[in-house]
Motif scaffolding. Structure first.
Motif, PDB file in Angstrom:
ATOM      1  N   GLY A  48       3.676  -9.225  -8.991  1.00  0.00           N
ATOM      2  CA  GLY A  48       3.059  -8.596 -10.173  1.00  0.00           C
ATOM      3  C   GLY A  48       3.547  -8.994 -11.478  1.00  0.00           C
ATOM      4  O   GLY A  48       3.156  -8.172 -12.558  1.00  0.00           O
TER       5      GLY A  48
ATOM      6  N   GLU B 202       7.095 -13.625  -0.015  1.00  0.00           N
ATOM      7  CA  GLU B 202       6.853 -13.062  -1.421  1.00  0.00           C
ATOM      8  C   GLU B 202       8.231 -13.002  -2.297  1.00  0.00           C
ATOM      9  O   GLU B 202       8.894 -12.346  -2.273  1.00  0.00           O
ATOM     10  CB  GLU B 202       6.394 -11.484  -1.299  1.00  0.00           C
ATOM     11  CG  GLU B 202       5.159 -11.468  -0.373  1.00  0.00           C
ATOM     12  CD  GLU B 202       4.684 -10.131  -0.909  1.00  0.00           C
ATOM     13  OE1 GLU B 202       3.466 -10.113  -1.060  1.00  0.00           O
ATOM     14  OE2 GLU B 202       5.131  -9.024  -0.875  1.00  0.00           O
TER      15      GLU B 202
ATOM     16  N   GLY C 186      -1.474  -8.298  -3.953  1.00  0.00           N
ATOM     17  CA  GLY C 186      -1.408  -6.787  -4.594  1.00  0.00           C
ATOM     18  C   GLY C 186      -2.319  -6.673  -5.502  1.00  0.00           C
ATOM     19  O   GLY C 186      -3.532  -6.264  -5.130  1.00  0.00           O
ATOM     20  N   GLY C 187      -2.167  -6.857  -6.712  1.00  0.00           N
ATOM     21  CA  GLY C 187      -3.076  -6.557  -8.031  1.00  0.00           C
ATOM     22  C   GLY C 187      -4.351  -6.890  -7.612  1.00  0.00           C
ATOM     23  O   GLY C 187      -5.266  -6.143  -7.890  1.00  0.00           O
TER      24      GLY C 187
ATOM     25  N   SER D  65       1.503 -12.593  -6.992  1.00  0.00           N
ATOM     26  CA  SER D  65       0.235 -12.931  -8.048  1.00  0.00           C
ATOM     27  C   SER D  65      -0.748 -13.948  -7.734  1.00  0.00           C
ATOM     28  O   SER D  65      -1.079 -14.911  -8.401  1.00  0.00           O
ATOM     29  CB  SER D  65       1.089 -13.607  -9.374  1.00  0.00           C
ATOM     30  OG  SER D  65       2.073 -12.694  -9.791  1.00  0.00           O
TER      31      SER D  65
ATOM     32  N   LYS E  63      -0.668  -0.702  -2.780  1.00  0.00           N
ATOM     33  CA  LYS E  63       0.343   0.218  -3.254  1.00  0.00           C
ATOM     34  C   LYS E  63      -0.083   1.529  -3.602  1.00  0.00           C
ATOM     35  O   LYS E  63      -0.927   2.024  -2.860  1.00  0.00           O
ATOM     36  CB  LYS E  63       0.950  -0.748  -4.500  1.00  0.00           C
ATOM     37  CG  LYS E  63       1.266  -2.126  -4.332  1.00  0.00           C
ATOM     38  CD  LYS E  63       1.926  -2.750  -5.304  1.00  0.00           C
ATOM     39  CE  LYS E  63       1.985  -4.328  -5.082  1.00  0.00           C
ATOM     40  NZ  LYS E  63       2.810  -5.005  -5.904  1.00  0.00           N
TER      41      LYS E  63
END
Ligand code: PEP
Length: 252
Positions: free
Chosen positions: A172, A166, A234-235, A213, A11
């Motif tokens: 997130g 997703e 992502g994270g 997640s 991102k």
């Protein structure tokens, strides 16, 4: 046999120097895992230095978005030709693009057609919002996004795209779906929507990922499911140990 596929969506995180640092920390371990297709998607500004660092590493590089036109008066946009100079992959239709930048299924489809023209492997994101989930519209939303997003491409190209399921409520938030629930969406809604346009063989050939997640601790639960072929992360893709653990979990 569908080869497991893991992509890290960074991102709007990491400067060029930080990108270099993160890649240097994870690339030696990642390059040893050869049975998983691995892709990093840093911000546009970092693609140039990332591409030099990843050369001959077996780790792919992807952009997080692109415009569908080859060139022209589109201030602030990046064209597929420019992406192709550095990348082999591109994320299309991420829920943040849909929610914050007004991307519709039609726009996602134009970008997908551009990916076909310029020989990029797209990772096409679909998924329902919390409101849609709570009002039991998952089937309708995900089927529509899949059929409309994947229109008008050749059957050969269709077989090579990657789809990421997703659920927006899981992105997130730390509240991942379960392996079983995500598998149902992919098996009963996404693959049938692809089969409706391109036939059962193509629907079975396409890699479909789960995203939302995913961490080193829950990844194995998703990869144990027969219709989940990997993850869009992502994270956790910004944390070396977590991302490496996710990729290791994907090894069959
Ligand atoms: C994503 O951005 O595609 C995503 C799945 O994010 P996270 O893993 O942080 O939920």
């Amino acid at each position: 046999m569908r080869k497991p596929f893991i992509a890290g969506n960074w991102k709007m995180n990491k400067t060029i120097a930080e990108t270099r640092d993160l890649i240097l920390k994870m690339s030696a371990t990642l390059r040893e895992i050869k049975t998983v297709e691995k892709v990093l998607c840093p911000p546009f500004m970092s693609l140039m230095s990332a591409s030099a660092l990843l050369e001959d590493s077996g780790i792919g590089l992807g952009a997080q978005n692109m415009h569908w036109e080859e060139k022209g008066a589109f201030t602030g946009e990046i064209s597929p030709v420019m992406v192709k100079e550095l990348c082999d992959y591109v994320i299309l239709g991420h829920s943040e693009r849909r929610a914050f930048f007004g991307e519709t299924d039609e726009i996602v489809n134009r970008k997908l057609i551009a990916a076909q023209t310029f020989d990029l492997t797209p990772i096409v994101c679909v998924g329902e919002t919390l409101e849609q989930y709570e009002s039991k519209q998952t089937r309708e939303v995900v089927s529509r996004q899949t059929s409309n997003g994947l229109r008008n491409i050749s059957p050969e190209f269709a077989a090579h795209i990657v789809v990421a399921y997703e659920p927006v409520w899981a992105i997130g938030t730390g509240k991942a779906s379960t392996g079983e629930a995500a598998n149902v969406v992919i098996k009963d809604f996404i693959r049938p929507a692809i089969a409706g346009s391109y036939g059962e063989q193509t629907a079975q050939a396409i890699r479909v990922l789960y995203g939302g997640s995913v961490t080193g601790s829950n990844a194995a639960e998703f990869f144990a499911q027969p219709d989940i072929d990997g993850a869009l992360v992502g994270g956790a893709s910004l944390k070396v140990d977590d991302f490496v653990a996710i990729i290791r979990s994907a090894v069959k």
